[in-house]
Design a protein around this motif. Structure first.
Motif, mmCIF file in Angstrom:
data_model
loop_
_atom_site.group_PDB
_atom_site.id
_atom_site.type_symbol
_atom_site.label_atom_id
_atom_site.label_comp_id
_atom_site.label_asym_id
_atom_site.label_seq_id
_atom_site.Cartn_x
_atom_site.Cartn_y
_atom_site.Cartn_z
ATOM 1 N N THR A 164 114.875 -128.765 13.030
ATOM 2 C CA THR A 164 115.912 -129.750 12.750
ATOM 3 C C THR A 164 115.914 -130.096 11.270
ATOM 4 O OG1 THR A 164 116.833 -131.939 13.188
ATOM 5 C CG2 THR A 164 114.437 -131.751 13.290
ATOM 6 N N THR A 165 117.100 -130.381 10.768
ATOM 7 C CA THR A 165 117.272 -130.782 9.371
ATOM 8 C C THR A 165 117.002 -132.273 9.184
ATOM 9 O OG1 THR A 165 119.579 -131.338 9.775
ATOM 10 C CG2 THR A 165 119.110 -129.084 9.068
ATOM 11 N N ASN A 166 116.824 -133.014 10.283
ATOM 12 C CA ASN A 166 116.835 -134.483 10.193
ATOM 13 C C ASN A 166 115.496 -135.085 9.801
ATOM 14 O OD1 ASN A 166 119.288 -135.932 12.449
ATOM 15 N ND2 ASN A 166 119.463 -134.110 11.171
ATOM 16 N N HIS A 167 115.545 -136.296 9.271
ATOM 17 C CA HIS A 167 114.318 -137.057 8.985
ATOM 18 C C HIS A 167 113.680 -137.457 10.315
ATOM 19 C CE1 HIS A 167 115.085 -141.631 9.417
ATOM 20 N NE2 HIS A 167 115.976 -141.032 10.138
ATOM 21 N N LYS A 168 112.371 -137.786 10.275
ATOM 22 C CA LYS A 168 111.692 -137.947 11.558
ATOM 23 C C LYS A 168 112.032 -139.249 12.278
ATOM 24 C CE LYS A 168 106.946 -139.266 10.217
ATOM 25 N NZ LYS A 168 107.017 -139.545 8.782
ATOM 26 N N GLY A 169 112.749 -140.141 11.604
ATOM 27 C CA GLY A 169 113.190 -141.367 12.280
ATOM 28 C C GLY A 169 114.403 -141.173 13.181
ATOM 29 N N ALA A 170 114.980 -139.969 13.206
ATOM 30 C CA ALA A 170 116.193 -139.735 13.995
ATOM 31 C C ALA A 170 115.830 -139.461 15.454
ATOM 32 C CB ALA A 170 116.999 -138.572 13.409
ATOM 33 N N THR A 171 115.348 -140.495 16.143
ATOM 34 C CA THR A 171 114.802 -140.302 17.487
ATOM 35 C C THR A 171 115.675 -140.885 18.602
ATOM 36 O OG1 THR A 171 113.521 -142.311 17.165
ATOM 37 C CG2 THR A 171 112.408 -140.228 16.686
ATOM 38 N N GLY A 172 116.799 -141.481 18.247
ATOM 39 C CA GLY A 172 117.722 -141.942 19.282
ATOM 40 C C GLY A 172 117.338 -143.234 19.973
ATOM 41 N N GLY A 173 116.376 -143.954 19.408
ATOM 42 C CA GLY A 173 115.930 -145.196 20.044
ATOM 43 C C GLY A 173 117.030 -146.246 20.183
ATOM 44 N N GLY A 174 117.963 -146.239 19.261
ATOM 45 C CA GLY A 174 119.059 -147.222 19.299
ATOM 46 C C GLY A 174 119.945 -147.058 20.523
ATOM 47 N N ILE A 175 120.058 -145.830 20.992
ATOM 48 C CA ILE A 175 120.875 -145.584 22.188
ATOM 49 C C ILE A 175 120.227 -146.277 23.386
ATOM 50 C CG2 ILE A 175 121.760 -143.805 23.760
ATOM 51 C CD1 ILE A 175 121.936 -141.938 21.294
ATOM 52 N N ALA A 176 118.910 -146.117 23.494
ATOM 53 C CA ALA A 176 118.181 -146.760 24.602
ATOM 54 C C ALA A 176 118.261 -148.285 24.497
ATOM 55 C CB ALA A 176 116.725 -146.298 24.597
ATOM 56 N N LEU A 177 118.149 -148.822 23.278
ATOM 57 C CA LEU A 177 118.257 -150.284 23.085
ATOM 58 C C LEU A 177 119.580 -150.797 23.638
ATOM 59 C CD1 LEU A 177 117.166 -150.924 19.353
ATOM 60 C CD2 LEU A 177 115.920 -151.588 21.428
#
Ligand code: ADP
Length: 449
Positions: free
Chosen positions: A212-225
């Motif tokens: 993945t090209t993304n930084h490691k904070g791109a984990t989708g936690g906001g969707i779960a919130l």
């Protein structure tokens, strides 16, 4: 007692910073919460630029464009899956978003193009440098000037919800301390989930093993919130792979190199696809090659116009040679095939018609000025088009399409705007357009209550 703000912004990427600045400028007290140790999220890695049609900067350059064409090309690029209302709002507000930045000293007045767009409408810094770093440093300057509070190394792990509305967040600080912050509005701008491989593979088993090209904070936690307070989601399986990623470092090679005139060549020394097609199609063409990789090939003329190219040279990605023949030899490529490919392509540039693959944009100049350069690339997971559902005012919607009072979302955490494939340059536009809108709405709600 607990801390209290009008607006809490979750995430310090482009969408979060834009929301925070706008909410502040409308009189709200604002807190930005960022789980990583640094500001900027994945936005800081954005390379191509910011798409907008009918802008002042296009007019200055004599570029004829229309919002309608921008809409149609984004829709076509997205496989007709884009949410039409959100896309209309996006296209309509894009020129004002360019001006919003300009008023804050962030000037995107150089213009190029990306795959899937027929007109030069990708706005970037004048010196041709990558848009992300410039955008984030400019917005951080604005955040600091305003004295907006920022908490780094702190994650939001719950959105507080009482009597049918959002009333704050729970934070987990760097010291693992749990803290409650009251707020009238919460803007969730937590980005996508490209760096959460379990989540990617859950929706797209075929993407197992992709970098993945993304930084490691791109984990989708906001969707779960947001799901915990009832938010709906859309298009979760629509995950974009970017065609040109350096595989040893997962570093993205900007589309602006192709937009500047580069071509893609196989290990056999042949062009194999329209380089300026959309990311999904170019990626599929590379994966279909026997080696599953290709080379971006460009000459000195293209390098001189792209700051990014020098960065790639500095990072050791680029193989350079004084002649095309020498370049082919260095790449272990049949040089007869490679020379024939260049000659044929240069002929297409001359007559402005690509007989082989129908490339219609960025047939800018023949590739004939040494030294010649190549970067080996293959696709990587780049953007998650799916996410939470919002209306055109960035209010988060539940599964029944009803507004969840006090909850706003903007940026990659949101689904629907880009349909099945996000066009290069449309994510930066998305975060500024919907980020400022979310900041506006969040401040408005705080004022009303
Ligand atoms: P966008 O492009 O939509 O603005 P970015 O990826 O640039 O998204 O930024 C999102 C930011 O949100 C990242 O910096 C990420 O670390 C941060 N973030 C994600 N989840 C949380 C969370 N639960 N709490 C605080 N920050 C978060």
């Amino acid at each position: 007692g607990p801390k209290r703000y009008d607006v809490v912004v979750v995430g310090s990427g482009g969408a979060g910073l834009a929301a925070a600045i706008q909410a502040h400028d409308e009189g709200a007290s604002v807190l930005i919460v960022e789980k990583m140790p640094t500001i900027g999220g994945n936005t800081i890695k954005a390379s191509a630029g910011m798409n907008a049609a009918e802008t002042r900067f296009q007019r200055v350059k004599g570029i004829q464009d229309s919002k309608e064409l921008f809409y149609q090309e984004s829709l076509k690029g997205g496989g007709n899956k884009n949410n039409p209302e959100l896309l209309h709002r996006f296209v309509e507000n894009a020129p004002e978003a360019i001006e919003w930045l300009a008023r804050r000293g962030i000037m995107l007045n150089d213009i190029t193009t990306t795959g899937g767009m027929s007109i030069d409408r990708t706005h970037r810094p004048r010196d041709g440098s990558a848009v992300g770093g410039y955008l984030i440093s400019g917005m951080v300057r604005n955040v600091n000037k305003r004295g907006i509070d920022v908490m780094l190394d702190t994650s939001v792990d719950d959105i507080l919800f009482e009597q049918g509305e959002v009333c704050g967040v729970r934070l987990l600080t760097e010291e693992q301390e749990s803290l409650t912050v009251q707020a009238k509005s919460v803007v969730v701008a937590t980005g996508g989930f490209s760096a959460n491989s379990a989540m990617v593979v859950k929706y797209r088993p075929d993407l197992e093993g992709f970098v993945t090209t993304n930084h490691k904070g791109a984990t989708g936690g906001g969707i779960a919130l947001l799901e915990r307070i009832g938010a709906g989601t859309v298009d979760m399986g629509e995950i974009q792979i970017h065609p040109t990623v350096e595989q040893n470092t997962s570093y993205l090679i900007s589309e602006s190199i192709r937009g500047g005139g580069a071509i893609l060549v196989s290990q056999q020394g042949n062009r194999f696809f329209n380089e300026m097609s959309t990311r999904d199609k170019v990626s599929a063409a590379i994966i279909a090659l026997p080696e599953h990789y290709a080379y971006i090939v460009f000459d000195e003329h293209v390098r001189a116009k792209n700051k990014a190219a020098d960065e790639y040279i500095g990072r050791g990605f680029v193989t350079s040679a004084s002649s095309p023949r020498e370049l082919a030899d260095k790449l272990g490529m049949d040089h007869h095939a490679f020379l024939a490919t260049l000659e044929r392509y240069n002929g297409f540039v001359e007559k402005q018609h690509d007989d082989d693959f129908g490339r219609t944009t960025a047939l800018r100049a023949p590739i004939n000025e040494g030294p010649f350069h190549a970067i080996q690339i293959a696709p990587g997971v780049h953007h998650t088009m799916g996410g939470v559902t919002i209306n055109t005012e960035t209010e988060v919607l539940n599964a029944a399409q009803q507004v969840i009072p006090g909850a706003y979302a903007a940026g990659e955490v949101v689904g629907g705007i880009h349909g099945g494939n996000r066009i290069g340059g449309n994510a930066v536009a998305d975060i500024i357009i919907f980020g400022t809108l979310a900041g506006h709405q969040a401040a408005l709600r705080a004022k009303r209550s």
